[in-house]
Write an enzyme that holds these catalytic residues in place. Sequence first.
Site, short mmCIF file in Angstrom:
data_model
loop_
_atom_site.label_atom_id
_atom_site.label_comp_id
_atom_site.label_asym_id
_atom_site.label_seq_id
_atom_site.Cartn_x
_atom_site.Cartn_y
_atom_site.Cartn_z
N ASP A 25 9.55 37.96 -1.23
CA ASP A 25 10.56 39.47 -1.11
C ASP A 25 11.94 38.77 -1.23
OD1 ASP A 25 12.21 41.82 -1.37
OD2 ASP A 25 11.32 42.03 0.70
N ASP A 60 17.87 41.03 -6.23
CA ASP A 60 16.28 41.91 -4.91
C ASP A 60 14.97 42.25 -5.89
OD1 ASP A 60 15.08 42.36 -3.11
OD2 ASP A 60 15.23 44.49 -3.41
#
Length: 474
Positions: free
Chosen positions: A154, A352
């Site tokens: 992530d 992201d």
Amino acid sequence: MASVTRRALSRGCRRLAVVLLALAVVASVAAEDESSGPDWHVVSVTSLLPDAVCTPKRAASNSSALSVVHRHGPCSPLQARGGEPSHAEILGRDQDRVDSIHRLTAGPSTADDPASASKGVSLPARRGVPLGTANYIVSVGLGTPKRDFLVVFDTGSDLSWVQCKPCDDCYQQHDPLFDPSQSTTYSAVPCGAPECRRLDSGSCSSGKCRYEVVYGDMSQTDGNLARDTLTLGPSSSSDQLQGFVFGCGDDDTGLFGKADGLFGLGRDKVSLASQAAAKYGAGFSYCLPSSSSAKGYLSLGRAAPPNAQFTAMVTRSDTPSFYYLNLVGIKVAGRMVRVSPAVFRTPGTVIDSGTVITRLPSRAYSALRSSFAGLMRRYKRAPALSILDTCYDFTGQAKVQIPSVALLFDGGATLNLGFGGVLYVASKSQACLAFASNGDDTSIGILGNMQQKTFAVVYDVANQKIGFGAKGCS
């Protein structure tokens, strides 16, 4: 005389009819050419949905490259038949993550010069990891001898962690818990260590540094901060990071599925990307696969494909762990959407890996939707799907023609999306434009992973730039 006039009028009418017919044919051909040229995707409807079996091919890269798969697809060892979430659940969790990003970035925009990141900003680990769990997993080795673990990666997180023995409250994961007592290179981080002092969620217990991370979806991990050897490929010293700092979780609950943990690639010093910089170079790249039935890669270091186009990596002092860039425009079917660059620049844009659907300022999304829908009038509309409000029913269609969408960034970099980055396909009867509105023009924009798929996405931290290379997974 009257008879001659009638014959002349009749001949004139026939000629006019022929001319009108010819013009109609020309217009039809022109329309067909326009909707099947390079600015359109012509796609078989059967190819819109992912295969039920895994496609093993993935891109080759350097020795630190890890295979990336979607955690809910057939390539994932975590996926149990019938255990995948519904599309509504996926999009609902995606909104939870977006809400977390918006809460963190709700203050006034303070975008700094791209070079400012080299000054060494520091972000407490808890602030870098409250976004909710992400979608793509890799396999890493931890300890000596190494044990392999499947973890989510992530870019919106910093601290990496796995579940460890002994565990007070752990969720059921894919592999046995990491046992520190079985690793000859494991050590707990003491309370006075710099890594512990940087955690705003850190505390001290029996001389050991404790961490706590609470995510936006209310998932949570607590445990000891620790050091051990991390192996990123075959068991050779060239693939190892000695003294890797991570969280050894012993109290973990929430929506982690069966993943063994999470690895953060944010910009804080505790992230995997930062800890690996001295060995591999300051940066990393990945390619997210075209569908959940394919594979991509994650690679540490600054290597970029020759076709990569770069834009500046922007830093914001209120959220220095995030990777920002400047989106300046959108094209649909090769034509610019009428939106001022200021509409994008005012709130800013973060890239992201964990957000699914790209979020745009309200005015930008409305203009994109209008342009796209105007070119899709031939298809039957379908009901909205959660946050996606522009959907189509392709039932009975063998092939569909989808207008291309391109995202334009500061400095000239262009992301020409494949059809998989344009449509979110729940079924043949419900395929939706894969963008959503923030609902206002002040919340931060987000470049989600739907639009990143199949590109080599390069985070060149050393040179403060982000690049995109087409066909990165092939």
